[in-house]
Design a protein around this motif. Structure first.
Motif, mmCIF file in Angstrom:
data_model
loop_
_atom_site.group_PDB
_atom_site.id
_atom_site.type_symbol
_atom_site.label_atom_id
_atom_site.label_comp_id
_atom_site.label_asym_id
_atom_site.label_seq_id
_atom_site.Cartn_x
_atom_site.Cartn_y
_atom_site.Cartn_z
ATOM 1 N N LEU A 249 0.834 -1.203 0.000
ATOM 2 C CA LEU A 249 0.000 0.000 0.000
ATOM 3 C C LEU A 249 0.871 1.256 0.000
ATOM 4 O O LEU A 249 0.639 2.194 -0.761
ATOM 5 C CB LEU A 249 -0.924 0.015 1.214
ATOM 6 C CG LEU A 249 -2.253 -0.724 1.108
ATOM 7 C CD1 LEU A 249 -2.899 -0.844 2.484
ATOM 8 C CD2 LEU A 249 -3.202 -0.007 0.157
ATOM 9 N N TYR A 250 1.874 1.251 0.855
ATOM 10 C CA TYR A 250 2.780 2.397 0.967
ATOM 11 C C TYR A 250 3.605 2.559 -0.307
ATOM 12 O O TYR A 250 3.783 3.663 -0.825
ATOM 13 C CB TYR A 250 3.676 2.205 2.183
ATOM 14 C CG TYR A 250 4.587 3.373 2.458
ATOM 15 C CD1 TYR A 250 4.085 4.662 2.597
ATOM 16 C CD2 TYR A 250 5.964 3.176 2.599
ATOM 17 C CE1 TYR A 250 4.916 5.729 2.858
ATOM 18 C CE2 TYR A 250 6.817 4.249 2.865
ATOM 19 C CZ TYR A 250 6.285 5.525 2.986
ATOM 20 O OH TYR A 250 7.106 6.588 3.241
ATOM 21 N N ALA A 251 4.084 1.431 -0.834
ATOM 22 C CA ALA A 251 4.928 1.481 -2.031
ATOM 23 C C ALA A 251 4.152 1.945 -3.256
ATOM 24 O O ALA A 251 4.706 2.598 -4.148
ATOM 25 C CB ALA A 251 5.534 0.108 -2.288
ATOM 26 N N LEU A 252 2.871 1.631 -3.311
ATOM 27 C CA LEU A 252 2.051 1.978 -4.473
ATOM 28 C C LEU A 252 1.433 3.368 -4.374
ATOM 29 O O LEU A 252 0.781 3.817 -5.324
ATOM 30 C CB LEU A 252 0.948 0.931 -4.659
ATOM 31 C CG LEU A 252 1.387 -0.437 -5.177
ATOM 32 C CD1 LEU A 252 0.258 -1.451 -5.030
ATOM 33 C CD2 LEU A 252 1.842 -0.352 -6.638
ATOM 34 N N GLU A 253 1.625 4.046 -3.261
ATOM 35 C CA GLU A 253 0.982 5.348 -3.046
ATOM 36 C C GLU A 253 1.316 6.346 -4.162
ATOM 37 O O GLU A 253 0.440 7.066 -4.667
ATOM 38 C CB GLU A 253 1.402 5.920 -1.695
ATOM 39 C CG GLU A 253 0.809 7.288 -1.390
ATOM 40 C CD GLU A 253 -0.510 7.212 -0.646
ATOM 41 O OE1 GLU A 253 -1.280 8.184 -0.732
ATOM 42 O OE2 GLU A 253 -0.763 6.193 0.016
ATOM 43 N N GLU A 254 2.573 6.396 -4.577
ATOM 44 C CA GLU A 254 2.967 7.333 -5.626
ATOM 45 C C GLU A 254 2.288 6.992 -6.954
ATOM 46 O O GLU A 254 1.907 7.882 -7.723
ATOM 47 C CB GLU A 254 4.487 7.311 -5.797
ATOM 48 C CG GLU A 254 5.253 7.895 -4.619
ATOM 49 C CD GLU A 254 6.758 7.815 -4.816
ATOM 50 O OE1 GLU A 254 7.176 7.599 -5.977
ATOM 51 O OE2 GLU A 254 7.502 7.953 -3.848
ATOM 52 N N VAL A 255 2.150 5.705 -7.218
ATOM 53 C CA VAL A 255 1.486 5.271 -8.449
ATOM 54 C C VAL A 255 0.010 5.648 -8.395
ATOM 55 O O VAL A 255 -0.558 6.110 -9.391
ATOM 56 C CB VAL A 255 1.647 3.748 -8.651
ATOM 57 C CG1 VAL A 255 0.982 3.311 -9.954
ATOM 58 C CG2 VAL A 255 3.115 3.362 -8.651
ATOM 59 N N VAL A 256 -0.615 5.461 -7.236
ATOM 60 C CA VAL A 256 -2.015 5.830 -7.074
ATOM 61 C C VAL A 256 -2.201 7.332 -7.331
ATOM 62 O O VAL A 256 -3.135 7.744 -8.023
ATOM 63 C CB VAL A 256 -2.521 5.456 -5.666
ATOM 64 C CG1 VAL A 256 -3.922 6.014 -5.415
ATOM 65 C CG2 VAL A 256 -2.529 3.946 -5.488
ATOM 66 N N GLU A 257 -1.310 8.128 -6.781
ATOM 67 C CA GLU A 257 -1.401 9.581 -6.977
ATOM 68 C C GLU A 257 -1.261 9.939 -8.457
ATOM 69 O O GLU A 257 -2.020 10.769 -8.985
ATOM 70 C CB GLU A 257 -0.330 10.292 -6.157
ATOM 71 C CG GLU A 257 -0.405 11.811 -6.248
ATOM 72 C CD GLU A 257 0.595 12.510 -5.349
ATOM 73 O OE1 GLU A 257 0.555 13.752 -5.288
ATOM 74 O OE2 GLU A 257 1.408 11.814 -4.711
ATOM 75 N N LYS A 258 -0.301 9.316 -9.117
ATOM 76 C CA LYS A 258 -0.097 9.573 -10.544
ATOM 77 C C LYS A 258 -1.314 9.169 -11.357
ATOM 78 O O LYS A 258 -1.788 9.919 -12.232
ATOM 79 C CB LYS A 258 1.136 8.796 -11.019
ATOM 80 C CG LYS A 258 1.365 8.883 -12.525
ATOM 81 C CD LYS A 258 2.495 7.941 -12.936
ATOM 82 C CE LYS A 258 2.608 7.863 -14.450
ATOM 83 N NZ LYS A 258 3.614 6.863 -14.893
ATOM 84 N N GLU A 259 -1.854 7.997 -11.079
ATOM 85 C CA GLU A 259 -3.015 7.506 -11.828
ATOM 86 C C GLU A 259 -4.263 8.314 -11.504
ATOM 87 O O GLU A 259 -5.123 8.523 -12.369
ATOM 88 C CB GLU A 259 -3.250 6.022 -11.533
ATOM 89 C CG GLU A 259 -2.208 5.104 -12.133
ATOM 90 C CD GLU A 259 -2.121 5.241 -13.647
ATOM 91 O OE1 GLU A 259 -3.184 5.303 -14.305
ATOM 92 O OE2 GLU A 259 -1.001 5.302 -14.174
ATOM 93 N N LEU A 260 -4.381 8.762 -10.256
ATOM 94 C CA LEU A 260 -5.511 9.600 -9.869
ATOM 95 C C LEU A 260 -5.480 10.916 -10.638
ATOM 96 O O LEU A 260 -6.508 11.365 -11.184
ATOM 97 C CB LEU A 260 -5.483 9.863 -8.363
ATOM 98 C CG LEU A 260 -6.502 10.861 -7.816
ATOM 99 C CD1 LEU A 260 -7.926 10.382 -8.056
ATOM 100 C CD2 LEU A 260 -6.255 11.089 -6.317
#
Length: 324
Positions: A20-31
């Motif tokens: 979850l923590y590692a994917l946070e940046e990807v989530v922000e980018k995709e959001l």
């Protein structure tokens, strides 16, 4: 990336919390990408309000529903009810992903945004069905109460990674189901409404598919196992609704959603885009999962071919009866 694994093929050290923590940046980018490409739309603009009239009950001029009032085909009615009841369980879906993904940061922003966008789908579908008198309103409400009273628990609620894998396929499955329902509905107004909903579902699929791709880069073994598990055990979220098995069988025959569509239009596009069956450098567990996934897809393709033959034979029999 915020976190990296010392050995990408290894499942050691990865937990839901770390991922979850590692994917946070990807989530922000995709959001951010999602918010740039998505377009707000007004559900009320897709509803034929001029077709509406009072139902009996409190109104003296109320007119009872009659099947003859509907413009929608029989298969369209069945699929519309299934699709709407699926959308109705949004509170349960929100609770589940909020519990898994959290309510903070980019994850939380996505959870709430996704819920808000999905909420439009149930609103516009119900308004359309009632205004156009497409289905029995009493039965529709009875089904809604029964289905929502049971709640919803995903087969993948035990794992954030399994849940991400599931929704990557499920959002596409929902898009396909809505789109095909529109095509088969017999009503251009319904077709236009469901096309708008399908556009949302496709954008949601892209978000989760890209997130799944990032998970493959970080923890390929675990992600491969999650995809294997999800694909092999895949069920649509509406499986618990009243009469779902019969409705699903009718939708399969009506070519709204069946084994061939599931294989060709849902599973294969995601697997192909992410090159899941071509990923190299996996550890033993990941490699085994990849091999089992490939075998399953081959088996599903064979089963779909058998279904295609039976469906073609059924169409031929019906055509012969109509001609005779």
């Amino acid at each position: 990336m915020t976190l990296t694994s010392p050995h990408l093929g290894s499942s050691t050290g990865w937990t839901d919390a770390r991922l979850l923590y590692a994917l946070e940046e990807v989530v922000e980018k995709e959001l951010n990408r999602h918010l740039k490409v998505t377009k707000d739309w007004m559900p009320h603009e897709y509803v034929p309000w001029s077709d509406g009239r009072n139902f009996p009950g409190f109104f003296e001029d109320g007119e009872a529903w009659d099947p003859a009032q509907s413009k929608v085909t029989d298969i369209g009615k069945i699929a519309l009810v299934v699709n709407l009841l699926t959308e109705d369980n949004l509170p349960s879906y929100h609770h589940e992903i909020a519990s898994l993904f959290g309510r903070d940061g980019a994850w939380g922003t996505w959870v709430h945004r996704w819920t808000a966008e999905e909420g439009r789908h149930g609103i516009v579908m119900r308004d359309y069905l009632l205004a156009s008198r497409a289905v029995d309103p009493d039965k529709l409400e009875q089904f809604r109460m029964s289905h929502m009273s049971e709640g919803f628990e995903s087969d993948n609620r035990h794992s954030m990674l399994h849940s991400v894998a599931y929704v990557a396929f499920q959002e596409l499955a929902t898009r396909i189901s809505h789109r095909n329902t529109g095509h088969q509905s017999g009503d251009p107004v319904c077709d236009r409404m469901l096309a708008r909903i399908a556009t949302d579902e496709n954008l949601h699929m892209v978000f989760y598919r890209n997130l799944l791709g990032a998970a493959f880069e970080m923890a390929p073994d675990l992600t491969m196992q999650a995809v294997r598990d999800v694909v092999v055990n895949f069920r649509m979220p509406g499986h618990g609704m009243p009469g779902f098995e019969r409705a699903a069988a009718q939708m399969a025959i009506g070519e709204i959603y069946n084994m061939r569509i599931h294989h060709d239009d849902v599973l294969q596009p995601v697997l192909r885009f992410l090159k899941v069956l071509q990923i190299e450098g996996l550890g033993p567990e990941g490699l085994q999962a990849q091999e089992e996934l490939g075998l399953y897809m081959n088996g599903l393709d064979s089963e779909a071919s058998k279904f295609d033959e039976k469906l073609a034979a059924r169409k031929a029999r019906m055509a012969a009866r109509a001609a005779g």
